[in-house]
Design an enzyme around this catalytic site. Structure first.
Site, short mmCIF file in Angstrom:
data_model
loop_
_atom_site.label_atom_id
_atom_site.label_comp_id
_atom_site.label_asym_id
_atom_site.label_seq_id
_atom_site.Cartn_x
_atom_site.Cartn_y
_atom_site.Cartn_z
N SER A 1 0.79 -1.23 0.00
CA SER A 1 0.00 0.00 0.00
C SER A 1 0.82 1.28 0.00
CB SER A 1 -0.96 0.02 1.19
OG SER A 1 -0.25 0.17 2.40
N LYS B 1 0.34 4.72 6.75
CA LYS B 1 -0.17 5.50 5.62
C LYS B 1 0.37 6.93 5.73
CE LYS B 1 -3.06 2.07 4.65
NZ LYS B 1 -2.89 1.19 3.46
#
Length: 248
Positions: A44, A102
Site C-alpha cells: 500500500s 499511511k
C-alpha cells in the site's frame, strides 16, 4: 579454589547479570518511549516503502497515546508532542486491531475527495507531475504496470505516488469531512491501498490511535524473506534502500 577466588567468581557472575538486566531495561525504554521498529508486509505504500522494508518510527515527536506502549494504556487523547503535519508518514492502530502505515493527507476539518483519480483537498485539486512508468508487485506476487507521479501537497511537501489508472474503484468518491481530532490517511500506492477512503476498514483515524512517525529505513529485503535467513542476503537484500529517510 580459595574463598577469595570463589567470591571473585560470584561477583563476576553478579556483575554480568546486572549488565544484561540494565541493557534489557534500556532497550525496553528505548522501544517504548523513543523509537520502535516496524516492517512492511503489503504494497500500500510502494514505492516509498516496499514490501520487505524495515524502518523505525519516532514515538516521541507526536507525544504518547494509548497505543504508544507495548500494551494499550486506558486513557484518552495524547500527552506531550505536537500534531502531525500533512505529508507525514504515520504508523497507527487501526480499527481492525492491526498496525497500519499511511501518509497523512487530511487534517481535522479538511474536505477530501477523489475525482477521476485526482486528489482534492478543500476543493482544490492537488498538483501532480508524471515522472515515469514502473511495475508494481503486491504481497500476492501479482504484478501490474503503474504510472509514477510526484505529488505536491498544499503545504509544499512532495512525495511520489503510483497509480494503475485514474478509473479504479477508489478514484471517484464522495467528499469526506475530517472530524475534529482525526486524520485522513492514504497510501502512496493509490490503487492498491485500503485507507481512509474505505470508512468500514480504516476511515478517519483518531489522534489517540497514532503510534509514531516513520522516519528511517534500516534494512530491506525482497519478497518478505525473513532477515534471519542470512544466506539469502547476497541475492535479495536491497542495499541501496538501507539507512535512508523513508522519503528517499
Amino acid at each position: 579454589m580459595s574463598n577469595a577466588e570463589k567470591k571473585a567468581g560470584r561477583n563476576e557472575v553478579r556483575d554480568t547479570i546486572v549488565v544484561v538486566i540494565e541493557a534489557l531495561l534500556i532497550a525496553i525504554l528505548f522501544r517504548t518511549f523513543l523509537f520502535q521498529p516496524f516492517s512492511i508486509p503489503t504494497a500500500s505504500m510502494q514505492n516509498t516503502l516496499m514490501i520487505g522494508d524495515y524502518f523505525v518510527a519516532n514515538k516521541f515527536v507526536w507525544g504518547y497515546g494509548p497505543y504508544s506502549f507495548p500494551f494499550p494504556v486506558p486513557f484518552n487523547g495524547r500527552i506531550m508532542g505536537r500534531e502531525p503535519n500533512r505529508g507525514d508518514i504515520a504508523v497507527f492502530h487501526n480499527i481492525t486491531n492491526e498496525d497500519y502505515i499511511k501518509r497523512v493527507i487530511g487534517l481535522p476539518g479538511d474536505r477530501i475527495q477523489m475525482k477521476e483519480g485526482r486528489l482534492y483537498i478543500n476543493g482544490t485539486m492537488v498538483e501532480r507531475e508524471e515522472i515515469g512508468k514502473a511495475q508494481d508487485t503486491d504481497s500476492n506476487m501479482q504484478t501490474v504496470p503503474v504510472t509514477l507521479y510526484r505529488e505536491t501537497l498544499p503545504n509544499g511537501v512532495t512525495h511520489v505516488i503510483q497509480e494503475i489508472s485514474d478509473d479504479q474503484p477508489l478514484d471517484n468518491t464522495a467528499e469526506y469531512v475530517v472530524p475534529a481530532g482525526h486524520y485522513f490517511m492514504m497510501g502512496d500506492n493509490r490503487d492498491r491501498s485500503a485507507d481512509s477512503r474505505v470508512l468500514s476498514q480504516v476511515g478517519y483515524v483518531p489522534s489517540s490511535a497514532l503510534i509514531g512517525k516513520a522516519e528511517a529505513r534500516f534494512f530491506s529485503i525482497k519478497d518478505n524473506i525473513p532477515p534471519w535467513q542470512i544466506w539469502q542476503w547476497p541475492a535479495n537484500v536491497r542495499w541501496d534502500r538501507m539507512f535512508q529517510s523513508v522519503n528517499q
